[in-house]
Design an enzyme around this catalytic site. Structure first.
Site, mmCIF file in Angstrom:
data_model
loop_
_atom_site.group_PDB
_atom_site.id
_atom_site.type_symbol
_atom_site.label_atom_id
_atom_site.label_comp_id
_atom_site.label_asym_id
_atom_site.label_seq_id
_atom_site.Cartn_x
_atom_site.Cartn_y
_atom_site.Cartn_z
ATOM 1 N N CYS A 228 0.992 -1.249 0.019
ATOM 2 C CA CYS A 228 0.072 -0.161 0.133
ATOM 3 C C CYS A 228 0.851 1.272 0.162
ATOM 4 O O CYS A 228 1.797 1.387 0.583
ATOM 5 C CB CYS A 228 -0.917 -0.104 1.237
ATOM 6 N N CYS A 233 2.005 3.240 5.912
ATOM 7 C CA CYS A 233 1.221 1.852 6.060
ATOM 8 C C CYS A 233 1.961 0.395 5.632
ATOM 9 O O CYS A 233 2.851 0.746 4.852
ATOM 10 C CB CYS A 233 0.341 1.905 4.999
ATOM 11 N N CYS A 260 -1.282 1.601 -11.273
ATOM 12 C CA CYS A 260 -0.315 2.477 -11.143
ATOM 13 C C CYS A 260 0.140 3.067 -9.858
ATOM 14 O O CYS A 260 0.751 4.043 -9.611
ATOM 15 C CB CYS A 260 -0.892 3.628 -12.268
ATOM 16 N N CYS A 297 14.848 38.711 -23.647
ATOM 17 C CA CYS A 297 15.895 39.601 -24.022
ATOM 18 C C CYS A 297 16.535 39.340 -25.101
ATOM 19 O O CYS A 297 17.119 38.183 -25.223
ATOM 20 C CB CYS A 297 16.691 40.091 -22.933
ATOM 21 N N CYS A 300 20.555 38.745 -23.852
ATOM 22 C CA CYS A 300 20.926 37.666 -22.968
ATOM 23 C C CYS A 300 19.960 36.777 -22.832
ATOM 24 O O CYS A 300 20.118 35.679 -21.949
ATOM 25 C CB CYS A 300 21.121 38.245 -21.452
ATOM 26 N N CYS A 310 6.282 52.018 -21.025
ATOM 27 C CA CYS A 310 6.402 52.402 -22.321
ATOM 28 C C CYS A 310 7.343 50.988 -23.036
ATOM 29 O O CYS A 310 7.511 50.308 -22.267
ATOM 30 C CB CYS A 310 7.321 53.683 -22.864
#
Lengths: 599, 153
Positions: A228, A233, A260, A297, A300, A310
């Protein structure tokens, strides 16, 4: 979509139900002693309205929770079986079983097909070789001489002294589970060193460790068992392959998918869950956000978010590159020539030529998909926390409130099980509802009819659950606070138990419908038809579950308008079943107490 | 001091190494630390290392013989299973170690590794690639390195 498949599904379901029905009186071995408490609890509701224990039993049929003792017992049984059938020692059977991942049948198959080869592979000698017949022997590890009778050897006869054996075994045990495949220290020899040698020479602590590795191997290497996954557990769950749903519920009350080992996630399949979890945890959404809200940018390449001001951007030090946000060109080239400092014509004209379309479009798409994801994720997470809250409430209920209620209403606690059931149902519904959001996220955009139908089902599920939650939380409060007439309390009981079973039915059908991929909705369905489809779906899927609810029995699938009044069955004249929500009501009520619809 | 508590096994092994050395191999303990050995292996004949004398260091850890000795080439060598720090990729020095193995068997295995390089289980990726892509050329480089670094000069 595929009628063949649909038919097949239906058959599968009904045969499953039949099995449950027949096995009702015969709980399988090993289950009943531990689950008596639960069963007894469900019996109450059983007599009262319908048969909600069916699903519990169905789930318990295909898996068993094992504690440490059960595991050791099963392991010992398997070892004994192989040892008896092959006439070999127990430690040899243990080595064999471990090699073949604890599959008794595989051991038998391989052994009887080619015993010599099996012996060679796992290092079990057919003939016991005695140690050299001298009074004194040299230990192959410390090179000291000892009297022959103080030396020990595996069946291969390579002698080592007690303390070197002990050191050898201890080193291997402390190196990890590889100690289960221990071989003779002689590098040319492949003879197995098994449990008997460990037990006769290792320290107590090492022996315990070895036993723990053996148990772990039995669970982890075995195809039928898994631990589990709940933290702390120590139970393992044994699963019967090929038997319906992978959802199992450990005795620690944690529900998980056996396939799963993520938390239980019906109706969504394992692949979707994996994708969803990856999506939630991974950087992918951050990346989408960055993509949607920033530009790199130009010098960079660090991402920059423009949050005000602006178009003249100055990158942060050390870069300090000045550029235009619109065209990403260097600011030095901007001025009168480009149409002024506040408007960049280069961008406008390039945009008109379509130079920026691709990246703009991608940015826009990422933004939309992020919003879409956020929508589903928020609701997924909200149901998750609701579920958590409901679990806490349930605990509080069990710890104190039930006792109080039992005092106030002079009812034995055993008669209050219907309240716990309601809360358990709420917890389960929250879980399902949560996963429907992952389902919705991955439902294809283009399948309008399906999407609409899905959202309708989900909405109904949500409001049904709200009704139940409301009743279990708010209405219960009245009976906790003061003594009330017995009749009132009995009405409350009928209502809550009824709501619980209605909600349970609805969610079970929802899960089934979603698991079948909403196959009833064809791509040709018009928008107007989706409501009709919703009704016929719910009624036809309910007909797949005989014995689930009384009204279910009278339903024969088909159109939603078919007559299906529960009272007309003449089974019990003191109650009637609501046509719209299947809740059972006392005869005296003219309106359904669950959905308020007129009789 | 490290030498005061030396297990009998190590003393016996050392004595035997000195009295009956294996051909092409010499191993002698350091005077300060009896667990530290200076080792020399002659390049095996008909290998690219022929004619070279390779220096190694070998150390017996506290857990020896339950744990394997630590061995490393000190002489530069061009070999797919030996990296530029002289570390050796050899199973018996790791998971295939058995306490019934000895210094002598380890050194013989290393000598054998020089005769039969195994580029499929490489430690030095570049050398291994070279070895697989163009063995003749790689062998030439190994010979060159032997001449440059492993001859008396």
């Amino acid at each position: 979509m595929d009628p063949e498949e649909d038919m097949h599904d239906a058959r599968g379901e009904s045969s499953q139900e039949e099995e449950d029905f027949y096995s009702e009186g015969y709980p399988s071995d090993g289950e009943d002693e531990d689950d008596d408490g639960d069963d007894a609890g469900y019996d109450f509701v059983d007599n009262d309205s319908d048969d909600p224990s069916t699903d519990v039993r169905r789930l318990q049929q295909n898996y068993t929770t094992l504690n440490e003792e059960n595991i050791s017992q099963r392991q010992a049984d398997d070892i004994n079986r192989v040892s008896t059938v092959l006439s070999i020692k127990r430690w040899e059977a243990c080595v064999l079983l471990r090699h073949y991942n604890w599959s008794v049948s595989k051991v038998h198959d391989e052994w009887f097909a080619d015993e010599e080869n099996v012996r060679k592979t796992v290092g079990l000698l057919e003939k016991h070789i005695e140690m050299p017949n001298k009074r004194e022997l040299t230990c192959g590890i410390c090179f000291e001489n000892y009297p022959r009778d103080t030396m020990k050897a595996s069946p291969c006869g390579h002698p080592f002294c007690f303390s070197c054996w002990r050191g050898y075994i201890s080193t291997s045990i402390n190196d990890g589970p590889g100690c289960l495949m221990l071989r003779c220290p002689d590098p040319t020899c492949r003879a197995a060193v098994g449990l008997d040698m460990v037990d006769s020479m290792a320290s107590r602590e090492d022996r315990e460790k070895y036993a723990r590795y053996l148990r772990r191997s039995y669970v982890e290497d075995n195809r039928k068992t898994k631990w589990c996954p709940a933290p702390g557990c120590e139970y393992a769950v044994e699963f019967v392959m090929g038997s319906g749903s992978y959802d199992v519920c450990c005795k620690c009350s944690y529900s998980f998918c056996w396939n799963c080992t993520e938390e239980a996630h019906r109706p969504v399949d394992c692949g979707t869950v994996a994708r969803w979890i990856l999506k939630n945890s991974a950087e992918s959404e951050n990346m989408n956000w960055i993509l949607a809200n920033s530009k790199p940018c130009p010098k960079c390449k660090r991402p920059i978010e423009k949050n005000q001001g602006c178009m003249h951007i100055t990158c942060t030090p050390p870069c300090k590159f000045e550029f235009c946000w619109l065209c990403l060109g260097p600011w030095t080239e901007h001025g009168e020539r480009t149409g002024g400092f506040y408007a960049c014509n280069r961008y406008e004209s390039a945009k008109q030529e379509g130079a920026y379309d691709e990246s703009e479009r991608r940015r826009e798409m990422a933004k939309n998909s992020l919003e879409r994801y956020t929508h589903y994720y928020e609701r997924w997470a909200a149901n998750q926390s609701s579920r958590q809250k409901a679990l806490t409430d349930l605990q509080a209920l069990q710890n104190e409130k039930l006792e109080k209620l039992s005092d106030r209403q002079s009812q034995p606690e055993s008669q209050l099980k219907f309240i716990t059931d309601a809360w358990l149902q709420i917890v389960e519904c929250r879980r399902v509802l949560k996963w429907t959001y992952a389902y919705g996220f991955y439902l294809h955009e283009n399948e309008h009819a399906k999407r609409q139908f899905f959202e309708y089902l989900q909405g109904e599920a949500e409001s049904g659950l709200e009704r139940l939650h409301q009743c279990a939380e708010k209405e219960l409060q009245v009976y906790l606070e003061a003594e009330t007439p017995l009749k009132d309390f009995n009405d409350f009981r009928t209502k809550l138990a009824g709501l619980t079973s209605v909600t349970r039915n609805y969610f079970e059908n929802l899960v089934r419908a979603l698991e079948s991929g909403l196959n009833d909705v064809g791509p040709s369905n018009s928008q107007a038809g989706s409501n009709q489809a919703a009704c016929s779906k719910s009624s036809s899927s309910k007909s797949l579950a005989p014995g689930k609810s009384k009204s279910g029995k009278s339903r024969t699938g088909g159109a939603a308008t078919s007559s299906r009044s529960g009272s007309s069955r003449g089974m019990d004249d003191s109650i009637w079943t609501c046509d719209s929500c299947t809740c059972t009501n006392p005869k005296s009520n003219s309106h359904c107490q669950a959905c308020d619809r007129h009789r | 001091m490290a030498n005061s508590n030396l297990p009998r096994r190590i003393i016996k092994e050392t004595q035997r190494l000195l009295s009956e050395p294996a051909p092409g191999i010499s191993a002698s303990p350091s005077e300060e630390n009896m667990r530290y050995f200076n080792v020399m292996i002659l390049g095996p004949t008909q290998s690219p290392y022929e004619g070279g004398v390779f220096k190694l260091e070998l150390f017996l850890p506290e857990e020896y013989p339950m744990a394997p000795p630590k061995v490393r080439f000190l002489t530069k060598i061009y070999h797919p299973n030996i990296d530029k720090l002289g570390r050796i990729c050899l199973d018996i020095l790791k998971d295939k170690w058995s306490p019934a193995l000895q210094i002598r068997t380890v050194l013989l295995s290393i000598q054998a590794l020089l005769s039969a390089p195994n580029p499929d289980d490489p430690l030095s990726d570049n050398v291994a690639k070279h070895w697989k892509a163009n063995e003749t050329e790689a062998v030439e480089t190994a010979k060159e390195w032997t001449r440059l670094y492993a001859t008396g000069a």
